[in-house]
Design an enzyme around this catalytic site. Structure first.
Site, mmCIF file in Angstrom:
data_model
loop_
_atom_site.group_PDB
_atom_site.id
_atom_site.type_symbol
_atom_site.label_atom_id
_atom_site.label_comp_id
_atom_site.label_asym_id
_atom_site.label_seq_id
_atom_site.Cartn_x
_atom_site.Cartn_y
_atom_site.Cartn_z
ATOM 1 N N ASP A 1 20.216 -7.448 -0.751
ATOM 2 C CA ASP A 1 19.470 -6.205 -0.899
ATOM 3 C C ASP A 1 20.158 -5.427 -2.022
ATOM 4 O O ASP A 1 21.277 -4.951 -1.857
ATOM 5 C CB ASP A 1 19.497 -5.443 0.438
ATOM 6 C CG ASP A 1 18.733 -4.122 0.380
ATOM 7 O OD1 ASP A 1 18.616 -3.552 -0.721
ATOM 8 O OD2 ASP A 1 18.292 -3.654 1.447
ATOM 9 N N LYS B 1 13.191 3.572 -3.533
ATOM 10 C CA LYS B 1 14.406 4.283 -3.952
ATOM 11 C C LYS B 1 14.513 4.276 -5.483
ATOM 12 O O LYS B 1 13.678 4.842 -6.136
ATOM 13 C CB LYS B 1 15.611 3.639 -3.268
ATOM 14 C CG LYS B 1 15.391 3.314 -1.775
ATOM 15 C CD LYS B 1 15.260 4.542 -0.902
ATOM 16 C CE LYS B 1 14.807 4.232 0.518
ATOM 17 N NZ LYS B 1 15.593 3.249 1.242
ATOM 18 N N ARG C 1 -4.954 -7.872 -0.597
ATOM 19 C CA ARG C 1 -3.917 -8.369 0.312
ATOM 20 C C ARG C 1 -3.224 -9.613 -0.229
ATOM 21 O O ARG C 1 -2.095 -9.915 0.140
ATOM 22 C CB ARG C 1 -4.485 -8.656 1.713
ATOM 23 C CG ARG C 1 -3.419 -9.233 2.641
ATOM 24 C CD ARG C 1 -3.824 -9.303 4.094
ATOM 25 N NE ARG C 1 -5.128 -9.851 4.312
ATOM 26 C CZ ARG C 1 -5.437 -11.159 4.191
ATOM 27 N NH1 ARG C 1 -4.517 -12.039 3.874
ATOM 28 N NH2 ARG C 1 -6.665 -11.571 4.407
ATOM 29 N N TYR D 1 21.419 -1.874 6.331
ATOM 30 C CA TYR D 1 20.405 -0.828 6.416
ATOM 31 C C TYR D 1 19.806 -0.868 7.833
ATOM 32 O O TYR D 1 19.561 -1.948 8.378
ATOM 33 C CB TYR D 1 19.323 -1.080 5.352
ATOM 34 C CG TYR D 1 18.173 -0.131 5.498
ATOM 35 C CD1 TYR D 1 18.289 1.194 5.104
ATOM 36 C CD2 TYR D 1 16.974 -0.542 6.065
ATOM 37 C CE1 TYR D 1 17.248 2.078 5.266
ATOM 38 C CE2 TYR D 1 15.917 0.343 6.221
ATOM 39 C CZ TYR D 1 16.062 1.648 5.828
ATOM 40 O OH TYR D 1 15.027 2.518 6.000
#
Ligand SMILES: *Cc1c(COP(=O)(O)O)cnc(C)c1O
Length: 386
Positions: A178, A203, A52, A106
């Protein structure tokens, strides 16, 4: 080794790999362990190795690779694009911060900004990214950051990135972009002047439609803040997904260069056809920001959208006749995908909102893959002829 003097095609393969190689392994092994021996050495909490805390060799190599690709000092990977985006935004805004955002965001980011940030007492205003003269009036004493996307979805508009960076620099605002749609192969925002770059690595960065991941790159100082927050919020990437992402990244340059070629060919072929009302692709001269895209980007990307004269019925007919593209709402992978944003990415908006944004019911969005350009173009030709 200093990879920054090498080209992107070399960096995607080599940058970030641990030296010396771990046990000589050319491919970084998957560190599938949640506990690492700790024999009471002195140190701080983040020195404890724990998945983590984003500090497995898999995480560290990817962070370095993403930084090298984005020409940034530092980078990290996250459990999803949204984990990267939400963590970066929370770190940038701080208590009571005000954010300027572009109108077309988005969907997940839009929800986070308009609902969740607002519920935490953070505020935002929407800016028209094509009209710099309208921005100064929206500045408040609490304004801390500007958030935009390198290309908008699904109409592929190119914001006035030069004006955004100048405007923010004059006012010491943090700029976050982004860069998912452009990918670092086509645009490197940090070198251009943005402070932080975020990605849905789901992506283009991964490129194989087989995992969900995110990434952030920027200055070492910002990345340290974001990393500490990410350690608390918990959005770290699983080591097996790290392995797949590292593997996918190695072909990023090859894939995106081919996608640039394929998408331009498809866009030109669609634009020539009767029955096609409009094609949105920044590589076409008819695109309203074509000159800007040419100046900013090394390639126009693999995303395009188009509308047919026959509207929704014609769009449905084309969808049913296409043989190569898979109908699916994601993007950036080797397979060509097609989707109708009105019923997928933009289904959550009202019809009025969609109309205002230019997302008509018949609009089709294509994520062009790396199949043969001739086959893709030919398939669209046969589907449109029917
Ligand atoms: C998909 C996407 C996201 C969200 O990424 P996830 O990996 O799905 O969390 C953010 N921004 C853009 C532009 C995207 O396409």
């Amino acid at each position: 080794m200093n990879w920054s003097t090498r080209s992107l095609a070399t960096r995607v393969i080599h940058a970030g790999d641990p030296r010396p190689r771990i046990a000589g392994a050319l491919t970084i092994p998957i560190f599938q362990s949640s506990v690492f021996e700790h024999r009471g050495e002195e140190g701080v909490y983040e020195d404890v190795r724990y998945p983590r805390l984003n500090n497995l060799p898999n995480h560290e190599a990817l962070g370095r690779k993403v930084a090298a690709l984005e020409e940034a000092e530092a980078g990290l990977v996250a459990a999803s694009g949204m984990a990267a985006i939400t963590t970066a935004l929370l770190a940038a805004l701080g208590q009571g911060g005000h954010l300027l955002v572009q109108g077309q965001l988005y969907g997940g980011t839009h929800m986070f900004v308009t609902h969740t940030l607002a519920s935490l007492g953070l505020s935002y205003d929407v800016i028209d990214v094509q009209d710099p003269s309208s921005w100064a009036g929206l500045i408040r004493p609490t304004t801390r950051a500007i958030y935009v996307e390198s290309l908008t979805n699904p109409l592929l508009e190119v914001a006035d990135h030069g004006a955004i960076v100048r405007f923010a620099t004059e006012r010491s605002l943090v700029t976050i972009i982004d860069n998912t749609f452009a990918s670092p192969i086509n645009f490197r925002p940090v070198a251009f002047g943005y402070d932080l770059v975020v990605h849905s690595a789901t992506k283009y960065l991964n490129g194989h439609n087989d995992l969900v991941a995110g990434a952030v790159a920027g200055s070492a100082e910002w990345l340290r803040k974001i990393l500490l927050l990410q350690n608390e919020l918990g959005g770290s990437l699983d080591p097996h997904a790290c392995y797949l992402l590292n593997r996918g990244l190695k072909t990023l340059a090859l894939r995106v260069q081919q996608q640039n070629i394929n998408a331009l060919e498809l866009a030109r072929s669609l634009a020539r056809r009767e029955g096609v009302r409009v094609v949105h692709y920044p590589g076409l001269e008819a695109h309203p920001q074509h000159a800007r895209a040419r100046e900013l980007f090394d390639g126009f990307g693999g995303m395009l959208s188009f509308e047919l004269e026959g509207g929704l019925d014609a769009a449905r007919r084309v969808l049913s006749r296409l043989e190569i593209p898979v109908q699916g709402p994601s993007l950036g992978g080797v397979e060509t995908l097609i989707t109708r944003p009105a019923v997928t990415s933009h289904a959550g908006l009202s019809e009025n909102e969609r109309r205002r944004l230019g997302v008509t019911d018949g609009l089709l969005r294509v994520s062009v893959g790396v199949e043969s350009a001739a086959d893709i173009v030919g398939d669209f030709e046969q589907a449109l002829s029917g």
